[in-house]
Design an enzyme around this catalytic site. Structure first.
Site, PDB file in Angstrom:
ATOM      1  N   GLN A 175      -8.643 -12.553  -0.011  1.00  0.00           N
ATOM      2  CA  GLN A 175      -8.885 -13.779   0.754  1.00  0.00           C
ATOM      3  C   GLN A 175     -10.298 -13.847   1.312  1.00  0.00           C
ATOM      4  O   GLN A 175     -10.920 -14.903   1.326  1.00  0.00           O
ATOM      5  CB  GLN A 175      -7.863 -13.897   1.882  1.00  0.00           C
ATOM      6  CG  GLN A 175      -6.485 -14.295   1.384  1.00  0.00           C
ATOM      7  CD  GLN A 175      -5.542 -14.652   2.511  1.00  0.00           C
ATOM      8  OE1 GLN A 175      -5.831 -14.406   3.680  1.00  0.00           O
ATOM      9  NE2 GLN A 175      -4.410 -15.226   2.160  1.00  0.00           N
ATOM     10  N   PHE A 176     -10.810 -12.728   1.774  1.00  0.00           N
ATOM     11  CA  PHE A 176     -12.198 -12.621   2.251  1.00  0.00           C
ATOM     12  C   PHE A 176     -12.697 -11.235   1.867  1.00  0.00           C
ATOM     13  O   PHE A 176     -11.933 -10.268   1.905  1.00  0.00           O
ATOM     14  CB  PHE A 176     -12.288 -12.780   3.781  1.00  0.00           C
ATOM     15  CG  PHE A 176     -11.913 -14.135   4.294  1.00  0.00           C
ATOM     16  CD1 PHE A 176     -12.884 -15.103   4.522  1.00  0.00           C
ATOM     17  CD2 PHE A 176     -10.592 -14.437   4.562  1.00  0.00           C
ATOM     18  CE1 PHE A 176     -12.524 -16.357   5.004  1.00  0.00           C
ATOM     19  CE2 PHE A 176     -10.231 -15.687   5.049  1.00  0.00           C
ATOM     20  CZ  PHE A 176     -11.200 -16.652   5.268  1.00  0.00           C
ATOM     21  N   GLU A 185      -4.250  -4.989   0.523  1.00  0.00           N
ATOM     22  CA  GLU A 185      -5.406  -5.014  -0.376  1.00  0.00           C
ATOM     23  C   GLU A 185      -5.466  -3.811  -1.297  1.00  0.00           C
ATOM     24  O   GLU A 185      -5.908  -3.928  -2.452  1.00  0.00           O
ATOM     25  CB  GLU A 185      -6.689  -5.119   0.451  1.00  0.00           C
ATOM     26  CG  GLU A 185      -6.940  -6.494   1.057  1.00  0.00           C
ATOM     27  CD  GLU A 185      -6.100  -6.771   2.290  1.00  0.00           C
ATOM     28  OE1 GLU A 185      -6.010  -7.940   2.707  1.00  0.00           O
ATOM     29  OE2 GLU A 185      -5.520  -5.801   2.848  1.00  0.00           O
ATOM     30  N   PRO A 208      -9.287  -1.867   3.312  1.00  0.00           N
ATOM     31  CA  PRO A 208      -8.096  -1.089   2.961  1.00  0.00           C
ATOM     32  C   PRO A 208      -8.048  -0.678   1.492  1.00  0.00           C
ATOM     33  O   PRO A 208      -7.346   0.263   1.135  1.00  0.00           O
ATOM     34  CB  PRO A 208      -6.939  -2.039   3.311  1.00  0.00           C
ATOM     35  CG  PRO A 208      -7.498  -2.935   4.358  1.00  0.00           C
ATOM     36  CD  PRO A 208      -8.933  -3.130   3.971  1.00  0.00           C
ATOM     37  N   HIS A 216     -14.499 -12.628   9.100  1.00  0.00           N
ATOM     38  CA  HIS A 216     -14.450 -13.640   8.043  1.00  0.00           C
ATOM     39  C   HIS A 216     -15.839 -14.088   7.595  1.00  0.00           C
ATOM     40  O   HIS A 216     -15.946 -15.041   6.833  1.00  0.00           O
ATOM     41  CB  HIS A 216     -13.674 -14.884   8.515  1.00  0.00           C
ATOM     42  CG  HIS A 216     -12.271 -14.613   8.938  1.00  0.00           C
ATOM     43  ND1 HIS A 216     -11.956 -14.136  10.183  1.00  0.00           N
ATOM     44  CD2 HIS A 216     -11.092 -14.741   8.272  1.00  0.00           C
ATOM     45  CE1 HIS A 216     -10.639 -13.991  10.276  1.00  0.00           C
ATOM     46  NE2 HIS A 216     -10.094 -14.349   9.132  1.00  0.00           N
ATOM     47  N   LEU A 252       0.692  -8.545   1.550  1.00  0.00           N
ATOM     48  CA  LEU A 252      -0.503  -8.425   2.388  1.00  0.00           C
ATOM     49  C   LEU A 252      -0.940  -6.968   2.359  1.00  0.00           C
ATOM     50  O   LEU A 252      -0.720  -6.202   3.296  1.00  0.00           O
ATOM     51  CB  LEU A 252      -0.191  -8.872   3.816  1.00  0.00           C
ATOM     52  CG  LEU A 252      -1.367  -8.905   4.799  1.00  0.00           C
ATOM     53  CD1 LEU A 252      -2.420  -9.889   4.351  1.00  0.00           C
ATOM     54  CD2 LEU A 252      -0.860  -9.264   6.187  1.00  0.00           C
ATOM     55  N   GLU A 272      -3.128 -12.840  -2.341  1.00  0.00           N
ATOM     56  CA  GLU A 272      -2.373 -13.369  -1.206  1.00  0.00           C
ATOM     57  C   GLU A 272      -2.412 -14.895  -1.191  1.00  0.00           C
ATOM     58  O   GLU A 272      -3.481 -15.495  -1.218  1.00  0.00           O
ATOM     59  CB  GLU A 272      -2.951 -12.807   0.094  1.00  0.00           C
ATOM     60  CG  GLU A 272      -2.835 -11.294   0.190  1.00  0.00           C
ATOM     61  CD  GLU A 272      -3.798 -10.684   1.197  1.00  0.00           C
ATOM     62  OE1 GLU A 272      -4.349 -11.450   2.008  1.00  0.00           O
ATOM     63  OE2 GLU A 272      -3.995  -9.461   1.152  1.00  0.00           O
ATOM     64  N   ASP A 296     -14.363  -9.465   3.632  1.00  0.00           N
ATOM     65  CA  ASP A 296     -14.233  -8.666   4.852  1.00  0.00           C
ATOM     66  C   ASP A 296     -12.965  -7.816   4.848  1.00  0.00           C
ATOM     67  O   ASP A 296     -12.888  -6.801   5.549  1.00  0.00           O
ATOM     68  CB  ASP A 296     -14.185  -9.580   6.080  1.00  0.00           C
ATOM     69  CG  ASP A 296     -15.259 -10.644   6.078  1.00  0.00           C
ATOM     70  OD1 ASP A 296     -15.233 -11.479   5.148  1.00  0.00           O
ATOM     71  OD2 ASP A 296     -16.093 -10.673   6.989  1.00  0.00           O
TER      72      ASP A 296
END
Length: 659
Positions: free
Chosen positions: A414-415, A392, A421, A462, A390, A361, A417
């Protein structure tokens, strides 16, 4: 969709197909008998689905098949022998999974059959990854992926379909609509009956008719080869069996319905047609069925006597051999950050290997990733650095197919966390692919994700780490570098390795500028670093907590106490040997991590040190664990730092071991 058929596309090898369908049915019948005799443990039948083998006959030998567990006839059409299926039924050593998978979980790399996993629709995203690889290679090969009608309500099916349409992938989704999901009728669940999805890419087929399957399949597949994909083949058929051997469909299905379906048996319909057309006589058909029954009996008799898997080999193929590639010199001198080191390493990997591909992303320029890890790379390599949706699960699932196709996907989340998904792909496909196929398939992918707390304002979405959770998923390597040189060297090892790697970058320190000392030899996983030698206490840590450990050691130095700090660098595999060697000197152990206390990886380390007498006897005091409280990371900085390890808690733990 309008389809025009040419004469050569309508030629179905009907006699050969009938034999194959009957062979599949007889294999199912024989397994049912054996199960009732107490020989075997489980069975999945494909009775009623056999005509779908015509679709496989319409493929080319080098096309890829991603089947599901009711596709026995498809596997036979691809060249798998009945004897090999018998080995799978008995879970024998020489079966495709070495006895590690249930029956009907087909896999054969040489025949381009991807390994079946039980969770429904989990094959769809890897199939898209494989199709993406073929499109990037400008190949005219295609992918056929099958699933049941009930599985179309899985979110990953929608993600796969959207990605396939977005990228015009050469893939056909075969939906085997038998109108049941175990005992539940799917009439009100099936998205195409509900009108949830459009029909632009849809072809509806009577999957009891192999002629229609073959001719339409040929036409659809040629369209895919021309780059006009994807396609969805809605195949209506009947399940002439219970869901599995653990089910009895007579409990929930009306007798009249079962009788009507029996009249539509695709094997009988095809045999009757061939007899009516003069291609087969009734006597020939009876003789052929007897011969098939005898062959199946013999195959299963021999397979039953074949060697069982050896318990001593059950841990084989969790990981492949380690790589030996050396990171080339990076254009870095003086001081740098982990972010910069990762960026330069990715650049070198893209330059070195045209099969390295980046996907995530916001990773394209001008943003270059939310943390700048991929800054400038899409400008240099626009054909191999791509923004992802977007989604995962799409990111991880597509990586599976690309890796299986021989590419080197390096994908960013991105994280950490946000990985949940994708947890289905991580557990179902990524981690076990090598093990469940005894090394026939592998999944060498790298997932980069910033992780951890100590960066105020992140909150619970995050700032989590949860490496103890990821370490529990067998078959995935986990790297957590703490310095720029380790970030570069471990990332290079991961990209050139033979297994999936979760590459976690500690956010609190990954922009910290420190001296850069490049390594001139490979840095394998499972080799810890002694950051500070000491005599009194062994302190084991990794990631963000290394900074805290060093501050605590400085405090104790003023008290004439020396702390040996071990930075694990990778937790899977873990360098227990270095910890043991240090304990022989210090006799005291403190483990510090920012993951939660309960089931955090530190508990695993302590267990390993106290459960073996030769290690336990080294200890002069009980080991201590300093970890986050068993609570999510809060948003308010005061609350965040209240639950995380700090220097005072580390000092308290160390002093306790010294008492």
């Amino acid at each position: 969709m309008e389809l025009t058929l040419t004469p050569q596309e309508t030629v179905l090898p009907a006699r050969a197909l009938l034999h194959l369908m009957a062979l599949a049915r007889e294999g199912d019948r024989r397994e049912g008998i054996l199960l009732r005799q107490g020989k075997g443990w489980f069975q999945v039948s494909g009775s009623g689905h056999e005509a779908l083998a015509a679709l496989v006959l319409a493929l080319r030998p080098n096309d890829y098949l991603f089947p599901y567990y009711r596709d026995r006839a498809m596997a036979l059409a691809r060249g798998v022998t009945n004897y090999e299926l018998a080995l799978g039924y008995f879970a024998k050593r020489d079966s495709s999974s070495g006895g590690r998978q249930m029956p009907s979980h087909y896999s054969d790399r040489k025949r381009h059959i991807f390994s079946v996993a039980t969770p429904t629709a989990s094959q769809c995203l890897p199939a898209c990854g494989m199709a993406w690889a073929l499109r990037l290679e400008k190949s005219d090969r295609i992918v056929l992926v099958s699933l049941g009608d009930a599985a179309t309500r899985q979110g990953e099916f929608y993600e796969a379909l959207a990605f396939a349409i977005q990228e015009h992938l050469p893939i056909a989704f075969v939906i085997e609509d038998n109108r049941y999901g175990i005992s539940t009728p799917t009439e009100k669940f099936f998205p195409y009956r509900l009108g949830v999805l459009g029909d632009k890419h849809l072809v509806k087929l009577n999957a009891r008719d192999p002629y229609q399957l073959f001719t339409t399949g040929k036409q659809v597949f040629e369209r895919l080869r021309r780059g006009e994909g994807p396609a969805v083949l809605w195949c209506e058929l009947d399940r002439l069996c219970s869901h599995t051997s653990s089910d009895d469909q007579r409990i929930y299905r009306p007798a009249k319905e079962l009788e009507e379906e029996a009249q539509r048996d695709p094997i009988e319909l095809l045999a009757q047609r061939l007899i009516q057309e003069g291609q087969l006589t009734l006597e020939e058909w009876q003789t052929e069925r007897e011969a098939i029954a005898n062959q199946v009996d013999e195959d299963y008799r021999v397979a039953e006597l074949a060697a069982d898997p050896s318990p001593s080999e059950v841990t084989h193929h969790i990981f492949g051999p380690p790589p030996t590639s050396v990171l080339p010199p990076l254009p870095i001198s003086g001081t740098t950050t982990m972010v910069s080191a990762v960026n330069q390493t990715l650049l070198k990997a893209l330059e070195e290997n045209p099969k390295v591909l980046l996907f995530g992303e916001d990773i394209e320029d001008p943003k270059g990733g939310v943390f700048g890890l991929t800054k400038g790379l899409s400008q240099r390599f626009p054909d191999r650095v791509f923004n992802s949706p977007l989604a995962e699960a799409t990111i991880v699932g597509a990586a599976v197919g690309l890796a299986a196709a021989g590419w080197r996907p390096v994908f960013e989340l991105q994280f950490i966390d946000f990985i949940c998904p994708a947890l289905n792909q991580l557990m179902t496909q990524v981690s076990s692919l090598r093990w469940r196929t005894c090394g026939d398939w592998a999944c060498p992918l790298t997932l980069i994700a910033p992780y951890g707390a100590y960066l105020p304002g992140g909150g619970l979405w995050h700032s989590e780490s949860n490496e103890g959770m990821w370490a529990h998923i067998h078959g995935i390597q986990i790297a957590i570098p703490s310095t720029p040189e380790d970030a570069a060297a471990l990332l290079w090892t991961a990209i050139h390795g033979n297994d999936p790697t979760l590459f976690l970058l500690p956010k609190h320190i990954f922009r910290k500028r420190v001296p850069f000392t490049p390594s001139h030899e490979p840095l394998p996983f499972g080799r810890a670093a002694i950051r500070r030698p000491g005599e009194d206490v062994t302190l084991v840590t990794w990631g963000n907590c290394l900074e805290l450990a060093e501050q605590a050691a400085e405090h104790l130095q003023a008290e004439n106490r020396s702390v040996e700090i071990i930075d694990l660098r990778t937790i899977v595999p873990c360098d227990y040997a270095t910890i043991e060697t240090s304990l022989r000197k210090t006799g005291r152990l403190v483990v510090v991590h920012e993951d939660s206390r309960t089931t955090g990886f530190g508990q695993c380390i302590i267990t390993e040190m106290v459960s073996r007498p030769e290690r336990f006897n080294l200890l002069l005091s009980p080991p201590q664990l300093v970890a986050r409280e068993d609570v999510p990371v809060p948003f308010n900085p005061q609350l965040e730092y209240a639950v995380l390890p700090d220097v005072e808690r580390i000092l308290e733990a160390i002093r306790l071991t010294l008492e």
